[in-house]
Design a protein around this motif. Structure first.
Motif, short mmCIF file in Angstrom:
data_model
loop_
_atom_site.label_atom_id
_atom_site.label_comp_id
_atom_site.label_asym_id
_atom_site.label_seq_id
_atom_site.Cartn_x
_atom_site.Cartn_y
_atom_site.Cartn_z
N PRO A 45 0.83 -1.21 0.00
CA PRO A 45 0.00 0.00 0.00
C PRO A 45 0.86 1.26 0.00
CG PRO A 45 0.20 -0.85 2.24
CD PRO A 45 1.11 -1.71 1.37
N VAL A 46 0.39 2.31 -0.63
CA VAL A 46 1.12 3.58 -0.58
C VAL A 46 0.89 4.19 0.81
CG1 VAL A 46 -0.77 4.94 -1.58
CG2 VAL A 46 1.59 5.77 -1.76
N ASP A 47 1.95 4.79 1.35
CA ASP A 47 1.89 5.37 2.68
C ASP A 47 1.88 6.88 2.54
OD1 ASP A 47 2.23 6.18 5.26
OD2 ASP A 47 4.00 4.95 5.66
N SER A 48 0.79 7.52 2.90
CA SER A 48 0.70 8.97 2.65
C SER A 48 1.69 9.75 3.51
CB SER A 48 -0.72 9.47 2.87
OG SER A 48 -1.06 9.33 4.22
N THR A 77 -7.08 2.45 12.17
CA THR A 77 -8.34 2.44 12.89
C THR A 77 -8.09 2.33 14.40
OG1 THR A 77 -10.40 1.23 13.26
CG2 THR A 77 -8.52 -0.07 12.50
N ASP A 78 -8.96 3.01 15.14
CA ASP A 78 -8.94 2.90 16.60
C ASP A 78 -10.08 2.01 17.07
OD1 ASP A 78 -11.06 4.49 15.93
OD2 ASP A 78 -10.60 6.11 17.32
N GLY A 79 -10.71 1.30 16.13
CA GLY A 79 -11.82 0.42 16.47
C GLY A 79 -13.17 1.07 16.26
N SER A 80 -13.19 2.42 16.15
CA SER A 80 -14.49 3.09 15.98
C SER A 80 -14.73 3.46 14.52
CB SER A 80 -14.56 4.33 16.86
OG SER A 80 -13.68 5.33 16.37
N ALA A 81 -13.66 3.74 13.77
CA ALA A 81 -13.81 4.13 12.37
C ALA A 81 -12.51 3.83 11.64
CB ALA A 81 -14.12 5.63 12.27
N LEU A 82 -12.63 3.74 10.31
CA LEU A 82 -11.45 3.51 9.48
C LEU A 82 -11.05 4.83 8.84
CD1 LEU A 82 -9.46 1.60 7.97
CD2 LEU A 82 -11.25 1.33 6.21
N PRO A 89 -5.27 10.23 11.44
CA PRO A 89 -4.96 11.37 12.31
C PRO A 89 -3.80 11.14 13.27
CG PRO A 89 -6.84 10.16 13.19
CD PRO A 89 -6.39 9.41 11.96
N VAL A 90 -3.22 9.95 13.29
CA VAL A 90 -2.16 9.64 14.27
C VAL A 90 -0.94 9.08 13.55
CG1 VAL A 90 -3.73 9.21 16.20
CG2 VAL A 90 -3.13 7.33 14.65
#
Ligand SMILES: [Zn+2]
Length: 300
Positions: A45-48, A77-82, A89-90
């Protein structure tokens, strides 16, 4: 909706182009597309965060359906969203987050969680990118070597112990099929660190010729090269390793590479300098393969 709590297991670092995996999660991804997460994948996968090597091409086979891999991107994912690509964001390694390979395919074929999926990567494209990525690493080391005498102060060394111009000046790096384009910024901060750009600016073609002959010498040495991984997961640290001029070389890298330097052919390097508001932009173009079609043979 259950999202994975572990990073994707990846097999491309060892050179794999096929894998069998299970769908852990799928969700719509833009118009007419869906994002598919697998437990294991051979697709790079490309890594932004550092998008030097682009995504693999290929297919996902689900039951009877063969779906083109439209894109393959690092997500988290933090388990709540992808979150996908630049929306992550992290940083990698943030506790509670899993980093995953997001396979983007057409949404017209339904894909169910738990289904078996075969990943098949376009081998010719992969080989071309791997050769390009290896050429990129070699050219950056050869660039550092060519500029080693143009420093007036000590700076962090590269994998061969020379001043690491590449790491200090790089702004973007793009792996192309069978080559790379690296852009550097030579400005005030680099000069403050002790880099004297006079020779580079005055005789870029001579510097390029030096880089080209260093590169050709390394390729002729036919050293083996491989990826050493600290683990099988997407964010486990990996290093491209080889031997140059009798010295072991190890460079942190998440991409794919040629298995031997002898896979590179007809290497060439050009340098281009452009003024850019008080600084210089240096573009290094590296090519490492014969053109697919040979030049016209002389006609009788
Ligand atoms: Zn790399």
């Amino acid at each position: 909706m259950v999202l994975p709590s572990d990073d994707t297991e990846v097999t491309y670092p060892r050179g794999d182009t096929r894998s069998s995996g299970r769908v852990l999660h799928r969700e719509p991804h833009g118009e007419g597309r869906q994002a598919v997460l697998l437990d294991v994948t051979a697709a790079h996968p490309v890594d932004s965060a550092w998008p030097d090597q682009g995504p693999d091409r290929g297919t996902l086979t689900v039951g009877e359906a063969v779906l083109d891999l439209l894109d393959c991107v690092v997500g988290a994912t933090d388990g709540s969203a992808l979150f996908v690509g630049a929306d992550v964001p992290v940083r990698k390694g943030t506790p509670g987050w899993a980093f995953v390979a997001v396979h983007v395919v057409d949404a017209s074929t339904p894909v169910e969680e738990g289904e078996e999926v075969q990943v098949e990567v376009d081998e010719a494209h992969r080989i071309a990118l791997s050769v390009g990525h290896t050429a990129c690493h070699l050219a950056s080391l050869a660039l550092n070597a060519a500029l080693a005498d143009d420093w007036t102060k000590p700076v962090a060394p590269d994998a061969l112990g020379r001043p690491d111009f590449d790491a200090l000046a790089i702004s973007t790096s793009t792996i192309t099929p069978d080559g790379s384009v690296d852009r550097y910024r030579v400005g005030k901060s680099l000069r403050k660190k002790g880099f004297a750009p006079a020779r580079l600016d005055g005789a870029p073609d001579a510097v390029a010729a030096t880089i080209g002959s260093t590169l050709a010498g390394w390729v002729a040495g036919e050293a083996a090269a491989r990826i050493e991984a600290e683990g099988p997961r997407l964010t486990d640290r990996r290093y491209w390793t080889t031997e140059l001029d009798g010295r072991p070389v190890s460079i942190a890298c998440g991409g794919t590479h040629a298995a031997a330097l002898s896979e590179l052919r007809a290497t060439s390097v050009t340098l281009e300098l452009e003024p850019a508001d008080g600084a210089l932009t240096l573009t290094m173009r590296t090519s490492a393969r014969l053109p697919l079609t040979p030049p016209d043979a002389p006609r009788p």
